[in-house]
Design an enzyme around this catalytic site. Structure first.
Site, PDB file in Angstrom:
ATOM      1  N   ASP A 125      -2.222  -1.178   5.125  1.00  0.00           N
ATOM      2  CA  ASP A 125      -3.127  -1.153   3.853  1.00  0.00           C
ATOM      3  C   ASP A 125      -3.990  -2.197   3.820  1.00  0.00           C
ATOM      4  O   ASP A 125      -4.383  -2.931   4.964  1.00  0.00           O
ATOM      5  CB  ASP A 125      -2.001  -1.266   2.753  1.00  0.00           C
ATOM      6  CG  ASP A 125      -2.531  -0.689   1.340  1.00  0.00           C
ATOM      7  OD1 ASP A 125      -3.376  -0.870   0.934  1.00  0.00           O
ATOM      8  OD2 ASP A 125      -1.932   0.640   1.181  1.00  0.00           O
ATOM      9  N   HIS A 162      -4.733  -3.884  -3.466  1.00  0.00           N
ATOM     10  CA  HIS A 162      -3.910  -2.264  -3.127  1.00  0.00           C
ATOM     11  C   HIS A 162      -2.644  -2.468  -2.565  1.00  0.00           C
ATOM     12  O   HIS A 162      -1.523  -1.922  -3.020  1.00  0.00           O
ATOM     13  CB  HIS A 162      -4.833  -1.867  -2.545  1.00  0.00           C
ATOM     14  CG  HIS A 162      -4.774  -0.128  -2.627  1.00  0.00           C
ATOM     15  ND1 HIS A 162      -4.005   0.347  -1.309  1.00  0.00           N
ATOM     16  CD2 HIS A 162      -4.931   0.745  -3.279  1.00  0.00           C
ATOM     17  CE1 HIS A 162      -3.942   1.613  -1.602  1.00  0.00           C
ATOM     18  NE2 HIS A 162      -4.677   1.847  -2.624  1.00  0.00           N
ATOM     19  N   SER A 418      -2.549   6.937  -3.368  1.00  0.00           N
ATOM     20  CA  SER A 418      -1.890   5.676  -2.714  1.00  0.00           C
ATOM     21  C   SER A 418      -0.590   5.272  -3.292  1.00  0.00           C
ATOM     22  O   SER A 418       0.045   4.928  -2.499  1.00  0.00           O
ATOM     23  CB  SER A 418      -3.093   4.796  -2.905  1.00  0.00           C
ATOM     24  OG  SER A 418      -4.263   4.922  -2.250  1.00  0.00           O
TER      25      SER A 418
END
Length: 544
Positions: A125, A162, A418
């Site tokens: 990620d 994220h 996600s």
């Protein structure tokens, strides 16, 4: 990605959606197996846009170089905390109740002594910030964007925020009963690989070498601020040469993409990382909340980078690694697959496209319906909560949670496929802990077989795949052909003690019919006698 401001919200608890049908459509031996799915719901036939060309004998994943294939420079500062009031988030996210995670965790803890403590999950990620609620369970995997500029180990700087939120859903553990949030596998370990960033871009300056190792940047993140909070919309993104913290997503969901112009991350480095994990054996579950989306063109069309990822995921699964990927989010460059023919999609999403080896995860919202931003497709495997996300605050030195992100200068809820994917990756880790003898493909079969199947032929559709994951069922169900640790139930002959089919005695009817017959017979005799007497009387001489 924007910085965060957190404040409590009340979330309603939805009803459970769907029915857990344990073997439909999975090819498991069962007398109740459903009929093959229709064109809308079945796996796409060969030769369509929805099916990637098969790998050839010479197709192999690229070797892992351990660094980026491009030189990147920072264009925005990393996610930061504001100087505002510290706001605690103490409610449980709706997704935890919807999936009955507390019950699932109790089952695993009773059976193994921990909740995923013997499992490692690789998170590919934007990096993972070593938040204190990981209790040191985050390891450096590598950095394929740049050398961290805060002195952290490779992969342990998250400028976008994220990856930390994704990892938090998998393994965050507040260890505080007052905090409602908890990760799916709160004792599991995270191996972090920074492979993507929207705060970095390709460095085209002439003084840069053409093929260096990972670049670096001397800018330092700003300090201070209270935890659990988000920059106000008017705040910039820190100091230095950056232009402010980049927004993470819009209201349609997270729209980050691999090989997106002006960002860092390629399909080539994604394939390298997957190959490296498989070779090293560092993790038995991979979570990829990173996607590449393009318009479908023609059957058999595949890009070079896509082929590398296809080879890499197959390589990993053959080495007993469960590969989980987000199904992708609708954006301007990734239109929804709502065309009439599902086998000719408008958008093709990698890695989900390679569904023979990848379990891709769509998103549902609080009422159980499909989230509008979740990309449809024949490759969708299962679904999980993907809206109103609460997870670990990714800002450096934070000690709390976040439930908002900056989008176009305004705060908005965190959402996207996600964040649905790590729910499934966490459950996969629990299944691997509970059933250590299951191989990677059998783990995926179990997740599909125990999902809450949609009302569609074969128990799957192109929206939620085989349905919303059911962690409790995945951990406890005895399936046909099960090779796990739980013994199969022994068949027991049950004595038939059922009442008569109609439940009504025939005796009263027999008595009634007999009585009616007797009465009719007596009436006929009486009429005969009366008729005979009258006839005899009519034949006698008249009286005088």
């Amino acid at each position: 990605m924007g910085s965060r401001r957190s404040f409590p919200r009340k979330l309603g608890l939805p009803g459970r959606a769907g029915v857990a049908l344990f073997a439909a459509g999975l090819g498991l031996a069962s007398p109740f197996a459903a009929a093959p799915a229709s064109a809308q719901t079945a796996d796409a036939p060969a030769g369509t846009w929805a099916t990637p060309p098969p790998l050839g004998p010479g197709d192999a994943p690229p070797a892992d170089t351990g660094h980026s294939d491009t030189t990147y420079k920072k264009k925005n500062e990393c996610v930061q905390r504001s100087l505002g009031q510290n706001v605690e988030i103490n409610f449980r996210p709706w997704g935890q109740d919807y999936l009955q995670l507390q019950k699932a965790q109790e089952i695993v803890r009773a059976a193994t002594g921990s909740v995923g403590g013997n499992q490692k999950v690789a998170v590919i990620d934007t990096g993972v910030t070593p938040h204190p609620w990981f209790q040191g369970r985050v390891e450096s995997g590598g950095d394929y964007v740049a050398t961290p500029d805060n002195g952290a180990e490779p992969g342990l700087q998250d400028c976008d925020g994220h990856g930390t939120e994704v990892a938090g859903i998998i393994a965050g553990n507040p260890q505080d009963p007052k905090v409602g949030f908890i990760g799916v596998a709160p004792d599991a370990h995270i191996v972090s690989y920074r492979q993507l960033s929207e705060n970095y871009a390709k460095d085209d300056s002439p003084q840069q070498p053409s093929a260096p190792p990972s670049g670096s940047n001397s800018q330092q993140p700003p300090a201070g601020g209270s935890s659990n909070s988000q920059l106000p919309p008017s705040s910039g993104g820190g100091t230095g040469g950056g232009s402010g913290t980049a927004p993470q997503q819009d209201n349609k969901g997270d729209n980050r993409q691999l090989q997106k112009e002006g960002t860092a991350g390629t399909l080539n480095t994604l394939a390298q990382i997957i190959r490296g994990i498989a070779d090293s054996g560092r993790a038995k579950v991979i979570n990829m909340s990173v996607d590449h989306c393009r318009a479908g063109t023609a059957p058999g069309d595949i890009q070079e980078g896509e082929r590398k990822v296809q080879a890499a995921v197959h390589y990993a699964v053959e080495r007993d690694i469960v590969v989980i990927a987000a199904a992708g989010n609708v954006s301007e460059n990734c239109p929804q697959n709502d065309q009439a023919d599902p086998n000719k999609p408008k958008s093709i999403v990698t890695p989900p496209w390679f569904s023979d080896d990848v379990l891709s995860v769509g998103a549902i919202q609080e009422d159980g319906s499909v989230a509008p931003f979740s990309v449809h497709g024949p490759w969708v495997g299962v679904a999980a909560p993907g809206t109103k996300i609460v997870s670990l605050d990714p800002a450096e030195h934070s000690t709390g949670l976040a439930n908002l992100t900056i989008a176009n200068g305004n705060p908005s809820p965190i959402q996207g496929t996600s964040f649905a994917a790590p729910y499934v990756a966490g459950v996969a880790a629990l299944v691997r802990s509970m059933y250590p003898k299951l191989n990677a493909r059998d783990v995926v079969k179990r997740l599909k077989a125990t999902a809450q199947h949609p009302a569609a032929p074969g128990g799957r559709d192109n929206f939620v795949g085989y349905g919303v994951i059911d962690p409790v069922a995945a951990l406890t169900a005895n399936l046909p052909g099960d090779t796990g640790n739980l013994s199969l139930p022994k068949p027991v002959v049950q004595e038939a003690t059922l009442p008569p089919a109609d439940g009504i005695s025939s005796t009263p009817m027999i008595v009634a019919l007999a009585g009616t017959g007797g009465g009719v017979a007596a009436l006929l005799i009486t009429l005969f006698v009366v008729h005979t007497i009258r006839r005899n009387r009519s034949g006698s001489p008249p009286a005088r």
